[in-house]
Design an enzyme around this catalytic site. Structure first.
Site, short mmCIF file in Angstrom:
data_model
loop_
_atom_site.label_atom_id
_atom_site.label_comp_id
_atom_site.label_asym_id
_atom_site.label_seq_id
_atom_site.Cartn_x
_atom_site.Cartn_y
_atom_site.Cartn_z
N ARG A 1 0.83 -1.20 0.00
CA ARG A 1 0.00 0.00 0.00
C ARG A 1 0.86 1.26 0.00
NH1 ARG A 1 -4.69 -0.77 1.43
NH2 ARG A 1 -3.81 -2.57 2.51
N THR A 2 1.78 1.34 0.94
CA THR A 2 2.60 2.55 1.07
C THR A 2 3.49 2.73 -0.15
OG1 THR A 2 2.56 2.23 3.45
CG2 THR A 2 4.18 3.76 2.60
N LYS B 1 24.31 -7.64 1.26
CA LYS B 1 25.78 -7.71 1.12
C LYS B 1 26.46 -6.91 2.21
CE LYS B 1 25.57 -8.42 -3.88
NZ LYS B 1 25.67 -7.74 -5.17
N ARG C 1 11.17 2.67 3.52
CA ARG C 1 10.55 1.89 4.60
C ARG C 1 11.62 0.95 5.14
NH1 ARG C 1 5.49 -0.67 6.39
NH2 ARG C 1 4.72 1.39 5.77
N HIS D 1 5.44 7.08 10.91
CA HIS D 1 4.91 6.79 9.58
C HIS D 1 4.21 8.07 9.09
CE1 HIS D 1 3.48 4.87 6.15
NE2 HIS D 1 2.64 4.01 6.64
#
Lengths: 305, 305, 305
Positions: free
Chosen positions: B51-52, B80, B101, B129
């Site tokens: 969604r985000t 890595k 995120r 958020h």
């Protein structure tokens, strides 16, 4: 139609022309902003590589083109047993050019044989990584003003380091190049590289174990990561990975105009304190990589602006 | 250059301006259809969030820009061992703005310190958020006509619920806001939120255990998911998750103009029968989220139309 | 608003019109290069399918539109327990049209009921795969000049083969169609297909076990992969998978104008030596699939050029 499989696919003159184009793109990005409008790049990454994938994607987007593809084998039809030959024939219907990263040596070459669009080898196992080499050449020429008459230190994993091998191949074609090979005994440059490439081309080189011994005389230091995935056991990796760490203290030994390059990602082989040193060129290198790939895409698609 | 790390990075006046812009985008989308032409958004999602991620991507595409990035850590170079600081310096060469995120608190903040492009915090662990908060504010202001003088019910997981904490921080800056905190004892709003945010700002609030007791007096009900991944054992989750389910029967207790919001995804905390209720605003909220993010991108890139 | 759930959603007349449009796109691609400017396609792939996903993406990009989405369930919010109904309402805020691949039968149908944008079923379990059928029809009509009066061999896994079932449904609506069903006993066309589709429409058909017996009389041979994932045990798969391999020797038995189609990926059911045979149409099929999907997107979005 041309592909890019190895850094040697282009002659010295063609490399010059490509880097000239990349330089013009850097100077006049707007001129090229619509050069690939309506064209599509497919990124076929059978193993993840954020940097290489996104660099190609940014290059194509900067040229006004668009991008499609996959970023790991799990989301590709390779899992259904499809050959690279069949996949590339499919992709030829979806895109105008493609960049392929594959864990198997020679995979991109096979693809190029069946493809009806230009294929860029974006890394095939431990074998070749030609766009990294173009990036390195672009960085050196832009910041040093030349690709010849330099003493270049190559440091770290010289045995498995694909980018180092490619860079050597590319640089031995220029006059006045000397190498200092800096590595632990276990990770020395393989003899086929020393004999068939350096000796054959009469390139002077020395091998040293301590970075400090080489630093004062270098024009350029090319650092590489000791890649965990190249080792067969954890113990060897842990023992060796910290041997070759560049820090501010070691930088004091170097010339005031020595460049530090690194293909990235770096783990801890360059201390973060070095980042602020004006000689640190490894983040600029990422930016030059985008210009080099833009020039490459235009060249392979035969687009003149 | 500005980043968005927390919903409090913008003053009340700046939020107003941003929501005005979002409202103008909603009214006149064509006016903005080419505003970001030639610009690139990088979506750096170290944990998946469809969604985000897609909301940011839709926002950039609606503005005529393009998108590149990764949707999970597995396909990033984090595997890595690359640090966020190094990754963002690389990404700064590939894009003009990025949304990140990350599962670790503070990751976006670190990125913003090393970035040469604006960084949008698209969620850092249980911490912040802020684009969800902008979405919530945009939804409330658009549908209620104001952000002040409201009695707001916050329901569900108030302990771990990052969106609820962010929303409280944002709303206490407006006059006449009251809260009703609806949760089981185990998932109460943490004391640092009650004391340092609500009490300190003289915000009236009450805590109730049953949703029915709060419903009749609310102007707005903000529902949240009881997120399985926030619990340490399955048993606690199963016992508590069904305590706070909104259904048609409970909706009968509410005012005729009470809005129901939810950050989504919902699991079963809102019965599907509520979807048809005109007071259900959670799907409209998704749409408002796109407008809010379009306004945010324009604001951070300093693009005026 | 229309969706595409099954190949029978379009009448024979509508299919004709769509294939005419696809043909015009093939002949005049530039005319359509901006037809979907400002439009977004969401690709919602709950299971990976490179070919189908990229074909839709290439189609949208060729029309000047853009693309967003996910390529596997792992990077979707399905893992957080969201229903398809909720996901599609979210996606409706992000895109103008979507293509959904889902492992569960009927998933796309559920999506279409809650969607406010056209939904293309890009495969739902073993059930339907209508864009593959459009691709097959486009290929046959383009290369044969007609969709009627043909003897068609269907070879391989006729029991689980979703594309074969869809193709039969689509072709029985044209006059003069005959089928030869070529499969091992264990993978025969199910009786509900034979009785309810072939018999009910008075379509002549025969069932044979050896490919050689059918080849001389066919106008078209539709090969399918024996998909490992359709089998319950490894042993059965290994025993049966090589029964139906088309090679150069078998091709000698076929008419000089018999077409060979395959939905791809092929594993080893068509020997690579056949690729060079001018009757091999399976790679052209991929290209026709892009044109067919371009026509489909324009049709569902009601865009006329």
């Amino acid at each position: 139609m041309r592909h890019l499989m190895s850094p040697l696919d282009f002659t010295v003159e063609e490399i010059d022309k490509l880097l000239d184009l990349a330089g013009d793109i850097e100077a006049h990005p707007d001129k090229y902003a619509h050069a690939c409008e309506g064209k599509k790049l497919a990124t076929l990454f059978y193993e993840p590589s954020t940097r290489t994938r996104l660099s190609h994607e940014a290059a194509m987007l900067n040229l006004g083109g668009s991008v499609l593809g996959f970023s790991s084998a799990a989301s590709s039809s390779a899992t259904k047993g499809e050959t690279v030959a069949d996949t590339i024939r499919m992709i030829s219907c979806f895109a105008d050019i493609c960049a392929m990263r594959h864990p198997k040596e020679g995979a991109a070459l096979v693809a190029s044989e069946y493809s009806s669009i230009p294929v860029i080898n974006a890394g095939d196992g431990g074998h070749q990584h030609p766009t990294q080499t173009l990036t390195d050449l672009m960085t050196i020429r832009s910041l040093k003003g030349r690709l010849n008459h330099m003493k270049i230190g190559l440091c770290g994993d010289l045995k498995f380091g694909r980018t180092v091998h490619s860079l050597i191949h590319a640089l031995v074609r220029y006059p006045g190049i000397e190498f200092v090979l800096i590595s632990p005994e276990e990770l020395r440059l393989p003899s086929y590289m020393r004999q068939d490439v350096l000796d054959k081309n009469n390139i002077p080189y020395e091998e040293v174990v301590r970075m400090e011994d080489a630093l004062p005389e270098l024009d350029l230091l090319y650092m590489t990561r000791v890649q965990k995935e190249r080792f067969f056991n954890e113990e060897d990796y842990v023992r060796m990975k910290d041997f070759y760490i560049l820090d501010a203290q070691k930088m004091e030994l170097a010339k005031s105009d020595m460049l530090v390059l690194h293909p990235l990602p770096r783990v801890n082989e360059i201390a973060v304190e070095v980042d602020k040193d004006p000689r640190a060129a490894y983040f600029k290198q990422v930016q030059y990589g985008v210009y080099a790939r833009m020039a490459l895409i235009l060249t392979l698609l035969n687009i003149e602006v």
